[in-house]
Design a protein around this motif. Structure first.
Motif: not given
Length: 530
Positions: A15-16, A144-145, A168-170, A190-192
């Motif tokens: 995600r970008i 990410h972390v 967050l992509a997954s 929400s909104q991810n």
């Protein structure tokens, strides 16, 4: 949160963000006639894109929308930041820069900003983060972390976490954060745009204590929700509004602990879909606002019986739908434990002409209801509504075969289906007398004329007027009348009224609505300003 010119090795699927726009990388590589590396992005907002992934006749990537894609240089986008970096940036920077609340405002003590000072700097900082129970990093570009184990050291006591509108992509990326928050009970994602898992149960340890989850505006179908559900073994409250939920399926072995389910602003395929969630054993609150419903029905029982569906349901929201028949209200009386109903914007007002009358009819039809549209139903209001209902339909009851003689009281099935509580009201209050029904008719005719006072609060020299106006009179005609009485152009008049029962000014701003639409009653005062 600096943007990087480099492209991560796992860029495809990431995600970008680019300024205020969010998207997903679908392609990394060279494009015809351009030697540099380009990113093919599918944008969340299709208006941001230019094509469907095809450029100069070459197909590079797939888009769900014909104009959802475009190519962009890597240095113009942001791949996101580490969770702990976002947390520290929002709740307290390193060094002597003070600490901030969730809105990035400095926290104060006795009007002075709180700062980390002295040799105990690290210890004080750690105590501050230890104390964080409710955390929001909404719109912080979290993707990410980096050091997972540090999460449990830095902020181990978080109970409520808002990760909405990030990168967050997954679900794996989410789990890398939540797995180290053992006290986490409330999570907002929400909104991810989260990629689904092949084996969701493998991440259940990351959500072991999660009781409330919000996944709104994520584009999920109900089948995808069920696919993810094994991750949430003890989930009690699911907020799933504004997704792509249309067709429901029965949850088998999942979501059995739900007490609240919010499906609002999902266009359901029809009322017949609800049977699939009707046997969730602990469901107490169901929100179906703005779901396109035109009716509700529970066909497992006769009109005067109690359905086995939704056995624990006490609160139901069905506002902002297209329900126009009282048959749906009759069906709601079949619910065993319904106590609170949210059902504003009555379509039935068009036939009854008065929102107050609709409220009374709903109260009379639903014997167990205690709160309607967030307003408690008093004992007097219920009794008045039931007595009026009994008188209003008394003649119809007699025509249908009803009788004041209990031995002969056998109204036909059609009447009983339309008025399933009428026989109960007869048992409670007795059969209506002829005089009562005639009186009801006289009151109905009389109530069509409203005795209203008219006051000009900004013009004290103007005398108080009193007029009798039909409740069906539209506001446009009221303006015309006031124009003639006050000699002020009707278009310049601002109309409000104050109820004689409560000290609150209500605006009457829709010229095409009748007075009855605003529930105005005899004794109320219209205020005129210009």
């Amino acid at each position: 949160m600096m943007q990087s010119d480099s492209v991560p090795s796992d860029a495809v699927g990431r995600r970008i963000a680019c300024r205020d726009e969010y998207g997903t990388v679908r392609f990394v590589g060279k494009v015809t006639s351009a030697p540099e590396i380009w990113l093919g992005v599918e944008w969340d907002n299709p208006e941001r894109g230019k094509h469907n992934g095809t450029h100069e006749g070459v197909h590079y990537f797939q888009c769900s929308h014909p104009t959802g894609g475009s190519f962009i240089r890597p240095q113009k986008i942001n791949f996101g930041v580490d969770f702990l970096l976002a947390l520290k940036d929002r709740y307290g920077q390193e060094g002597n820069q003070g600490i901030q609340d969730c809105r990035s405002n400095p926290l104060h003590w006795c009007k002075k900003p709180i700062e980390f000072l002295g040799s105990r700097d690290a210890e004080v900082k750690q105590r501050w983060f230890d104390a964080l129970l409710v955390v929001s990093v909404r719109e912080c570009l979290v993707s990410h972390v980096i050091e997972e184990d540090e999460i449990s050291n830095v902020c181990p006591n978080i109970v409520e976490l808002d990760l909405s509108r990030n990168l967050l992509a997954s679900w794996e990326k989410v789990a890398q954060i939540t797995r180290h928050l053992r006290n986490l009970e409330h999570l907002d994602l929400s909104q991810n745009k989260l990629m689904l898992l092949s084996n969701p149960v493998s991440l259940s340890d990351a959500f072991a204590n999660l009781k409330a989850l919000a996944i709104q505006y994520n584009g999920l179908t109900w089948a995808q929700v069920l696919e993810c559900a094994p991750m949430w073994p003890v989930l009690e409250r699911a907020h799933l509004s504004s997704n792509a939920i249309s067709v429901l399926e029965r949850p088998v072995g999942v979501l059995q602990n739900l007490t609240l389910l919010d499906l609002s602003s999902n266009l359901l395929a029809g009322a017949d879909q609800l049977v699939h969630i009707a046997y969730l054993p602990r469901l107490e609150q169901l929100i179906l606002s703005n779901t396109g419903l035109t009716s509700l029905y529970f066909d497992d029982i006769q009109p005067d019986g109690k359905t086995a569906m939704f056995p624990k349901l006490t609160f139901l929201a069905i506002d902002k739908n297209r329900i126009s028949e009282f048959s749906t209200v009759n069906e709601l009386n079949k619910l065993q434990n319904l106590e609170q109903l949210k059902f504003t914007d009555y379509a039935m007002v068009e036939c009854e002409k008065n929102a107050k009358t609709v409220r009374q009819l709903i109260i009379a039809k639903l014997g167990g209801l205690k709160v309607l549209n967030r307003t408690e139903i008093s004992t007097d209001e219920r009794k008045g509504a039931e007595l009026d209902y009994r008188k209003k339909y008394g003649k119809d009851w007699l025509k249908a075969g009803g009788s004041r003689d209990p031995a002969k009281n056998r109204p036909d099935k059609e009447f009983c289906a339309e008025h399933p509580r009428y026989q109960v009201l007869i048992e409670m209050y007795g059969a209506p007398e002829e005089a009562e029904m005639e009186q009801q008719k006289l009151f109905a005719l009389k109530d069509q004329l409203l005795v209203l006072s008219i006051k000009c609060p900004d013009n004290p020299d103007q005398k108080l007027l009193e007029k009798k106006l039909p409740e069906s009179m539209i506001i446009q005609k009221v303006r015309g009348l006031l124009h003639r009485l006050l000699r002020v152009p009707g278009a310049e008049l601002k109309l409000t009224y104050i109820s004689s029962k409560m000290d609150m000014e209500i605006e009457m701003d829709n010229d095409l609505k009748p007075l009855s639409f605003y529930s105005i009653e005899s004794g109320d005062c219209i205020l005129v300003r210009w």
